[in-house]
Design an enzyme around this catalytic site. Sequence first.
Site, PDB file in Angstrom:
ATOM      1  CG  ASP A 105      80.136  58.254  16.290  1.00 24.08           C
ATOM      2  OD1 ASP A 105      80.945  58.909  16.980  1.00 24.08           O
ATOM      3  OD2 ASP A 105      79.704  57.132  16.615  1.00 24.08           O
ATOM      4  CB  SER A 128      82.682  52.219  19.898  1.00 26.37           C
ATOM      5  OG  SER A 128      81.328  52.034  20.124  1.00 26.37           O
ATOM      6  CG  HIS A 151      80.543  56.916  20.491  1.00 27.65           C
ATOM      7  ND1 HIS A 151      80.293  56.499  19.204  1.00 27.65           N
ATOM      8  CD2 HIS A 151      80.845  55.795  21.185  1.00 27.65           C
ATOM      9  CE1 HIS A 151      80.437  55.190  19.128  1.00 27.65           C
ATOM     10  NE2 HIS A 151      80.772  54.738  20.325  1.00 27.65           N
TER      11      HIS A 151
END
Length: 257
Positions: free
Chosen positions: A109, A203, A64
């Site tokens: 992910d 992230s 992402h």
Amino acid sequence: MVLIRVLANLLILQLSYAQKSSELVTGGHPCNINEHPFLVLVYHDGYQCGGTLINEEWVLTAAHCDGKKMKLQFGLHSKNEPNKDKQTRVPKEKFFCLSSKNFIKWGKDIMLIRLNRPVNNSTHIAPLSLPSSPPSQNTVCNIMGWGTISPTKEIYPDVPHCANINILDHAVCRAFYPGLLEKSKTLCAGILQGGKDICQGDSGGPLICNGQVQGIVSVGGNPCAEPRVPAIYTKVFDHLDWIKSIIAGNTAATCPL
């Protein structure tokens, strides 16, 4: 109700890039300048993520975190006073288990980035080892990043922050994240009493256990660092064959089911 949030945060570019940017580690402490030679700052189109250098030409991060005009900074500690050996690269190729638009498929992910040219190892640049075995429950691991250091306010540090957290039973995460399968290729990690956690801007950064990259920051609770609300990390060990195949040149390699 815990809101699931994507941990990439708006990066306001000013000069080279802004200080108000990533998801910082909440409840941690400033990392030592020599503590994170593998830590990568990934940024593009107003967003910032972390990443992990696994050899001189390849970086692991979250799917992402993908975006156009992506740049990667190596050897960075202070944003305001960069190290002299800091290096910048752009992606040559990107590889995914799923489209970066469909990353919320637990355990998918993950993004593997091939750099446009290799980085040169230096005092502040060196790769981190891939896992030789998965971490066991209660293992103490390290998280780090330039993300916000406040669970409720956007307070971004000049240098990355580090914190120790624990590998937790998957049942703890399943209690808070609907749809998380018992055998998903993820790790559940955090501090049950709260106070330490990844947060906005972290992230794609590493979960480091016993000197190896075991996880990739994926999703967490909002606000960060709440009691009994751990974060979810993509489990690197379960993707080793895919990672090694891609690096070896088998770009048609498929991800584990």
